[in-house]
Enzyme design. Structure first.
Site, PDB file in Angstrom:
ATOM      1  N   GLU A  45      41.710  32.478  54.860  1.00 28.59           N
ATOM      2  CA  GLU A  45      41.993  31.256  54.127  1.00 28.59           C
ATOM      3  C   GLU A  45      42.873  30.323  54.972  1.00 28.59           C
ATOM      4  O   GLU A  45      43.715  30.764  55.747  1.00 28.59           O
ATOM      5  CB  GLU A  45      42.707  31.579  52.804  1.00 28.59           C
ATOM      6  CG  GLU A  45      41.963  32.552  51.907  1.00 28.59           C
ATOM      7  CD  GLU A  45      42.088  34.008  52.355  1.00 28.59           C
ATOM      8  OE1 GLU A  45      43.033  34.324  53.131  1.00 28.59           O
ATOM      9  OE2 GLU A  45      41.227  34.812  51.977  1.00 28.59           O
ATOM     10  N   ASN A  64      49.372  41.681  54.942  1.00 31.26           N
ATOM     11  CA  ASN A  64      49.958  40.566  55.697  1.00 31.26           C
ATOM     12  C   ASN A  64      50.363  39.483  54.706  1.00 31.26           C
ATOM     13  O   ASN A  64      49.886  39.446  53.563  1.00 31.26           O
ATOM     14  CB  ASN A  64      48.944  39.992  56.698  1.00 31.26           C
ATOM     15  CG  ASN A  64      47.627  39.601  56.020  1.00 31.26           C
ATOM     16  OD1 ASN A  64      46.709  40.429  55.906  1.00 31.26           O
ATOM     17  ND2 ASN A  64      47.542  38.373  55.552  1.00 31.26           N
ATOM     18  N   HIS A  80      30.546  43.929  51.735  1.00 31.04           N
ATOM     19  CA  HIS A  80      31.261  42.700  51.395  1.00 31.04           C
ATOM     20  C   HIS A  80      30.293  41.538  51.178  1.00 31.04           C
ATOM     21  O   HIS A  80      29.229  41.485  51.811  1.00 31.04           O
ATOM     22  CB  HIS A  80      32.251  42.324  52.507  1.00 31.04           C
ATOM     23  CG  HIS A  80      33.438  43.237  52.587  1.00 31.04           C
ATOM     24  ND1 HIS A  80      33.379  44.451  53.229  1.00 31.04           N
ATOM     25  CD2 HIS A  80      34.704  43.113  52.108  1.00 31.04           C
ATOM     26  CE1 HIS A  80      34.574  45.044  53.135  1.00 31.04           C
ATOM     27  NE2 HIS A  80      35.383  44.257  52.464  1.00 31.04           N
TER      28      HIS A  80
END
Length: 269
Positions: free
Chosen positions: A190, A232, A91
């Site tokens: 976020e 989610n 990542h």
């Protein structure tokens, strides 16, 4: 043979030589990168020809995220195609730059793959796409501030995500919705304000992978199919705090659906 570790193309070729030699294959037909929640769906794609630990291949390292495997499986699919299935990825938030993030994509291309399926676990901005919903990626917004490309490398991303491959995916599951994926840098989730911003920009899904890999895949001339698993509802939409354990749980609960989807794709690609 020595390899220039500073040359991404040379490093991908070195990994490709190892894969060809040790797996006894000439080429890959396609590749799959399995993101958070997807690794459990890798067990029904066909006959495993060879398994590599990613950390043993040139340029790769072991995944650091729970819910990711750490292997490259060479699989013969039901229609006798050879697929490279990555059960983990690097990542961007690991801090090693964009080039290691896309090394798997470039290695798959170097072994000959012309199509790649990129999957991820993500937050959904659409309340109708609750945990366990797979969503086709129609386009992306890259908010990482980075690119795996260097210099005057101008790649057309008008059709970054192949319409043809999305149509094939709908042959497997006609109910698959599609949306725009927004990649943030991470590793923090976020904020509600950032989620609202993503929605204003045209986003439907938020996550921390895939966009940079898609850019590299298109540079290599590969067709890309992107599929997100909504694990989610995003911050400000979800009634509960976000937790990575929730991502893993959603992937496990959706495993039968994801396994059926990936197997159906493997039979068609």
């Amino acid at each position: 043979m020595s390899t220039n570790l500073d040359d991404p193309a040379a490093l991908a070729e070195a990994a490709a030589r190892t894969i060809r030699r040790e797996a006894g294959i000439g080429t890959l037909d396609l590749a799959m990168v399995l993101g958070s929640g997807w690794s459990a769906a890798a067990d029904d794609l066909g006959t495993v020809v060879h398994t590599f630990e990613l950390a043993d291949l040139p340029g790769f390292s072991a995944p650091v995220v729970a819910g990711h495997g750490g292997q490259l499986r060479i699989v013969e699919t039901p229609n006798r195609r050879i697929a490279g299935v990555f059960t983990g990825r690097t990542h961007f938030y690991e801090g090693r730059g964009a080039v290691p993030v896309v090394h798997g994509v470039r290695t798959a291309a170097a072994v000959g793959a012309t199509a790649i399926v990129l999957t991820n676990g993500c937050g959904s901005l659409n309340p109708d796409w609750g945990p366990g919903t797979p969503v086709l990626i129609a386009d992306h917004i890259n908010l990482t501030g980075a690119s795996p490309l260097a210099g005057a490398t101008f790649i057309d991303l008008t059709d970054a995500y192949s319409r043809r491959l999305r149509e094939l995916a709908r042959e497997v599951d006609p109910a698959l919705p599609e949306g725009v994926y927004v990649q943030f840098r991470g590793p923090q989730y976020e904020t509600p304000a950032e989620v609202r911003m993503a929605k204003v920009l045209g986003g439907d899904l938020v996550g921390m992978s895939t966009a940079l890999e898609t850019i590299a895949a298109r540079e290599a001339g590969m067709e890309v199919l992107g599929i997100s698993l909504a694990t989610n509802l995003a911050a400000g939409i979800s009634p509960t705090p976000l937790d990575h354990a929730e991502v893993i749980e959603a992937g496990q609960a959706a495993a039968p659906k994801l396994r059926s989807l990936l197997r159906g794709l493997a039979e068609r690609l």
